[in-house]
Scaffold this active site. Structure first.
Site, PDB file in Angstrom:
ATOM      1  N   ASP A 196      45.629   3.096  21.561  1.00 23.40           N
ATOM      2  CA  ASP A 196      46.142   3.496  22.866  1.00 23.40           C
ATOM      3  C   ASP A 196      47.124   2.467  23.400  1.00 23.40           C
ATOM      4  OD1 ASP A 196      43.849   1.756  23.125  1.00 23.40           O
ATOM      5  OD2 ASP A 196      43.828   2.188  25.271  1.00 23.40           O
ATOM      6  N   GLU A 244      41.073   0.877  24.465  1.00 28.10           N
ATOM      7  CA  GLU A 244      40.980  -0.571  24.713  1.00 28.10           C
ATOM      8  C   GLU A 244      41.631  -0.942  26.027  1.00 28.10           C
ATOM      9  OE1 GLU A 244      42.350  -4.805  24.591  1.00 28.10           O
ATOM     10  OE2 GLU A 244      43.533  -2.953  24.766  1.00 28.10           O
TER      11      GLU A 244
END
Length: 381
Positions: free
Chosen positions: A80, A143
């Protein structure tokens, strides 16, 4: 072929980075599943066992393994990215365009180049790893919003294997680092009583309470000695919100508190200290992110051997340094049994989350060489 790689099949880490960057995985919402499946299938085609983990619809990470058993060498990275931001980009953030040796795009530095590099190194070393303790690659979701994917993966029984040391491919310009501060993000809530703005005496203004809290937070001390490398813990007020309209007394105020901790700091104890210190103006403190610091002594045997093994690939001399940001190691290092953890990645930390984010192409190739060296040494160590 990258320096340090064995003869055999290889993956072009630069081209793979471009493919990862061109996959839109801005978080929120993330949507990492499609590129996670593509990457997992690529590794499975080279003999890796791949187990996927579903965090939410269209959100998947995976663990890829190869080896005969025992404690493997671990690598981790996330798919991400943060949003593009409001400022205009000179280069399309999803194009992964290479100009003058730099690849531009969201996630080039943080941290798709690192993921591509360790996947390429693992494939280059697959025969040695298959006949040795092996390699375990943990590719995560979520994350950027507090290691949500890593936490969920660590909590799933049997998903993580046995790993003896961990390499985190977050951006360090390929300088090996020994850890990072923890992240403890809080929301302090002040409540009051609403009233008409022309009659404030009939209300209790939560914004005034928040003002007193802000003054006290500027003077808060942790009563902790600085860490020899990380330095002191820090506290920053990142957000303040109060009121819904100008002509009313606000009955709620929220203060976002960003604490960066060092080894020896207990987050639960810090929260209790803040609750006592900020009373009576706060009504609650909510924990948003709770990630401990990560630290491995530089003279730990594997760390020392790794520094020595990388001297002819990277740029020594190496001194003990730590990163300012948090990583999924806050979750994975303790999940694996508090193993030695090295943070080493091709991205430029100063470019993380920036407009016109880029990664030096040469750093990607250098990272493949460094990861290859570490994998090879682990199989014969």
């Amino acid at each position: 072929m990258t320096k340090g790689a064995r003869m055999g099949e290889t993956i072009d880490a630069v081209a793979l980075t471009q493919e990862l960057v061109r996959s839109h995985t801005v978080n929120p919402p993330g949507n990492e599943a499609a590129i996670a499946r593509r990457l997992g299938e690529l590794l499975a085609g080279h003999g890796f066992q791949v187990d996927y983990h579903r965090l939410a619809p269209e959100r998947e990470g995976f663990v890829a393994r190869i080896g005969r058993g025992g404690r493997a060498l671990g690598f981790t990275g996330h798919l991400d990215t943060v949003p593009f931001g409001a400022a205009p980009w000179t280069h399309d953030p999803l194009a992964a365009e290479i100009v003058d040796g730099r690849m531009y795009g969201r996630g080039t530095t943080d941290m798709k180049a690192g993921v591509a590099a360790f996947c390429a190194a693992a494939v280059a070393c697959k025969e040695a790893a298959a006949n040795g303790p092996g390699v375990e690659l943990v590719v995560t979701t979520g994350e950027e919003t507090g290691s949500d994917g890593a936490r969920a993966m660590a909590e799933q029984p049997g998903l993580l294997g046995a790993v003896g040391a961990l390499v985190v491919a977050e951006p360090t310009s390929n300088y090996p680092m020994c850890g990072h501060k923890g992240a403890f993000w809080l929301k302090a809530v002040c409540t009051g009583v609403t009233a008409h703005g022309s009659m404030p005496e009939h209300g209790v203004n939560a914004a005034y309470k928040a003002g007193r809290v802000l003054t006290k937070l500027s003077d808060f001390g942790f009563n902790a000695a600085p860490h020899a490398v990380m330095g002191s813990p820090s506290l920053n007020v990142g957000t303040v919100h109060a009121g819904m309209n100008l002509n009313s007394v606000p009955d709620r105020a929220e203060i976002g508190i960003d604490i960066r901790s060092i080894p020896g700091i207990d987050h639960a104890a810090v929260k209790q200290d803040l609750e006592r210190y900020l009373a009576p103006d706060i009504d609650a403190i909510e924990v948003l992110v709770d990630l401990p610091s990560v630290w491995t002594e530089p003279d730990e045997p594997w760390m020392r051997d790794s520094f020595a093994a990388l001297e002819d690939i990277l740029d020594p001399p190496f001194e003990a340094r730590t990163a300012t940001y948090f990583t999924d190691a806050s979750i994975l290092t303790p999940a694996y049994g508090d193993i030695p953890t090295l943070i080493l990645g091709p991205g430029e930390a100063a470019m993380a989350h920036q407009t016109d984010e880029y990664c030096e192409v040469a750093r990607i190739e250098q990272a493949v060489a460094a990861y290859t060296r570490l994998i090879e040494a682990w199989q014969t160590g």
